[in-house]
Design a protein around this motif. Structure first.
Motif, PDB file in Angstrom:
ATOM      1  N   LEU A  47      -5.341  17.999 -12.469  1.00  0.00           N
ATOM      2  CA  LEU A  47      -6.611  18.597 -12.848  1.00  0.00           C
ATOM      3  C   LEU A  47      -7.167  19.516 -11.757  1.00  0.00           C
ATOM      4  O   LEU A  47      -8.205  20.154 -11.962  1.00  0.00           O
ATOM      5  N   TYR A  48      -6.490  19.597 -10.634  1.00  0.00           N
ATOM      6  CA  TYR A  48      -7.019  20.289  -9.467  1.00  0.00           C
ATOM      7  C   TYR A  48      -6.001  21.225  -8.843  1.00  0.00           C
ATOM      8  O   TYR A  48      -4.795  21.003  -8.898  1.00  0.00           O
ATOM      9  N   ALA A  49      -6.518  22.274  -8.232  1.00  0.00           N
ATOM     10  CA  ALA A  49      -5.711  23.015  -7.279  1.00  0.00           C
ATOM     11  C   ALA A  49      -5.529  22.148  -6.034  1.00  0.00           C
ATOM     12  O   ALA A  49      -6.427  21.394  -5.662  1.00  0.00           O
ATOM     13  N   ILE A  50      -4.375  22.258  -5.417  1.00  0.00           N
ATOM     14  CA  ILE A  50      -4.078  21.481  -4.225  1.00  0.00           C
ATOM     15  C   ILE A  50      -3.758  22.431  -3.079  1.00  0.00           C
ATOM     16  O   ILE A  50      -2.926  23.324  -3.219  1.00  0.00           O
ATOM     17  N   GLY A  51      -4.412  22.221  -1.967  1.00  0.00           N
ATOM     18  CA  GLY A  51      -4.144  23.007  -0.781  1.00  0.00           C
ATOM     19  C   GLY A  51      -3.693  22.137   0.368  1.00  0.00           C
ATOM     20  O   GLY A  51      -4.073  20.964   0.460  1.00  0.00           O
ATOM     21  N   TRP A  52      -2.872  22.713   1.206  1.00  0.00           N
ATOM     22  CA  TRP A  52      -2.488  22.092   2.461  1.00  0.00           C
ATOM     23  C   TRP A  52      -3.142  22.867   3.598  1.00  0.00           C
ATOM     24  O   TRP A  52      -3.043  24.100   3.657  1.00  0.00           O
ATOM     25  N   GLU A  62       5.158  25.907  16.829  1.00  0.00           N
ATOM     26  CA  GLU A  62       3.819  26.312  16.447  1.00  0.00           C
ATOM     27  C   GLU A  62       3.360  25.723  15.116  1.00  0.00           C
ATOM     28  O   GLU A  62       2.194  25.869  14.738  1.00  0.00           O
ATOM     29  N   ASP A  63       4.266  25.062  14.404  1.00  0.00           N
ATOM     30  CA  ASP A  63       3.885  24.342  13.192  1.00  0.00           C
ATOM     31  C   ASP A  63       3.294  22.976  13.503  1.00  0.00           C
ATOM     32  O   ASP A  63       2.800  22.300  12.586  1.00  0.00           O
ATOM     33  N   THR A  64       3.355  22.554  14.745  1.00  0.00           N
ATOM     34  CA  THR A  64       2.823  21.251  15.130  1.00  0.00           C
ATOM     35  C   THR A  64       1.333  21.167  14.804  1.00  0.00           C
ATOM     36  O   THR A  64       0.539  22.002  15.246  1.00  0.00           O
ATOM     37  N   ALA A  65       0.963  20.170  14.032  1.00  0.00           N
ATOM     38  CA  ALA A  65      -0.421  20.016  13.597  1.00  0.00           C
ATOM     39  C   ALA A  65      -0.543  18.752  12.772  1.00  0.00           C
ATOM     40  O   ALA A  65       0.454  18.166  12.341  1.00  0.00           O
ATOM     41  N   VAL A  66      -1.775  18.350  12.540  1.00  0.00           N
ATOM     42  CA  VAL A  66      -2.059  17.379  11.500  1.00  0.00           C
ATOM     43  C   VAL A  66      -2.203  18.152  10.202  1.00  0.00           C
ATOM     44  O   VAL A  66      -2.958  19.122  10.130  1.00  0.00           O
ATOM     45  N   TYR A  67      -1.487  17.726   9.190  1.00  0.00           N
ATOM     46  CA  TYR A  67      -1.508  18.397   7.896  1.00  0.00           C
ATOM     47  C   TYR A  67      -2.325  17.581   6.911  1.00  0.00           C
ATOM     48  O   TYR A  67      -2.079  16.390   6.719  1.00  0.00           O
ATOM     49  N   TYR A  68      -3.285  18.241   6.294  1.00  0.00           N
ATOM     50  CA  TYR A  68      -4.171  17.623   5.318  1.00  0.00           C
ATOM     51  C   TYR A  68      -3.942  18.230   3.943  1.00  0.00           C
ATOM     52  O   TYR A  68      -3.771  19.441   3.818  1.00  0.00           O
ATOM     53  N   CYS A  69      -3.963  17.395   2.928  1.00  0.00           N
ATOM     54  CA  CYS A  69      -4.000  17.923   1.581  1.00  0.00           C
ATOM     55  C   CYS A  69      -5.400  17.762   1.025  1.00  0.00           C
ATOM     56  O   CYS A  69      -6.165  16.887   1.445  1.00  0.00           O
ATOM     57  N   ALA A  70      -5.740  18.638   0.096  1.00  0.00           N
ATOM     58  CA  ALA A  70      -7.072  18.641  -0.473  1.00  0.00           C
ATOM     59  C   ALA A  70      -7.001  19.057  -1.934  1.00  0.00           C
ATOM     60  O   ALA A  70      -6.146  19.857  -2.320  1.00  0.00           O
ATOM     61  N   ALA A  71      -7.908  18.525  -2.726  1.00  0.00           N
ATOM     62  CA  ALA A  71      -7.992  18.827  -4.152  1.00  0.00           C
ATOM     63  C   ALA A  71      -9.325  19.488  -4.452  1.00  0.00           C
ATOM     64  O   ALA A  71     -10.371  19.020  -4.006  1.00  0.00           O
ATOM     65  N   GLY A  72      -9.271  20.571  -5.227  1.00  0.00           N
ATOM     66  CA  GLY A  72     -10.480  21.288  -5.576  1.00  0.00           C
ATOM     67  C   GLY A  72     -10.500  21.732  -7.019  1.00  0.00           C
ATOM     68  O   GLY A  72      -9.455  22.054  -7.589  1.00  0.00           O
ATOM     69  N   ALA A  73     -11.684  21.764  -7.594  1.00  0.00           N
ATOM     70  CA  ALA A  73     -11.854  22.107  -9.003  1.00  0.00           C
ATOM     71  C   ALA A  73     -12.403  23.514  -9.219  1.00  0.00           C
ATOM     72  O   ALA A  73     -12.724  23.864 -10.358  1.00  0.00           O
TER      73      ALA A  73
END
Length: 132
Positions: free
Chosen positions: A33-38, A93-104
């Motif tokens: 139901l949502y767009a998902i972003g990283w 340089e890709d080293t990071a904490v990766y978060y996913c998120a859902a948006g409507a």
């Protein structure tokens, strides 16, 4: 607020691969139901305001920040209620904490990357560390 759950992070050498997963442990909440972003947050820096990658609600538009084009692939498996980020040829340089998120937001990630303010639900992140 719905809790998203990321997994798949770890320590990998430069040139290696990881596959991140984003899902939820809340029964009845459908990611389709949502767009998902990283989004990623590098050591000592704030979380980036623009998604490194995102996919729209129906999976017809996948977008990537320039630095990861050709290396990362985002996909969604609605049957498993999961969104994946396949990361190949990883660089330090890709080293990071990766978060996913859902948006409507209606047009989130529809032919474009999305910004963090368009997302309502977030996970706690998964650490990706790429050594030289």
């Amino acid at each position: 607020q719905v809790q998203l759950v990321e997994s798949g992070g770890g320590l990998v050498q430069s040139g290696g691969s990881l596959r991140l997963s984003c899902t939820t442990d809340v029964s009845g909440f459908s990611l389709d139901l949502y767009a998902i972003g990283w989004f990623r947050q590098a050591p000592g820096k704030e979380r980036e305001g623009v998604s490194v990658s995102c996919v729209n609600k129906d999976g017809t538009s996948a977008n990537y920040e320039d630095s990861v084009k050709g290396r990362f692939t985002i996909s969604r498996d609605d049957a498993e209620n999961t969104v994946y980020l396949q990361m190949n040829n990883l660089k330090p340089e890709d080293t990071a904490v990766y978060y996913c998120a859902a948006g409507a937001v209606r047009y989130a990630c529809d032919g474009r990357l999305a910004i963090k303010w368009e997302f309502d639900y977030w996970g706690r992140g998964t650490q990706v560390t790429v050594s030289s």
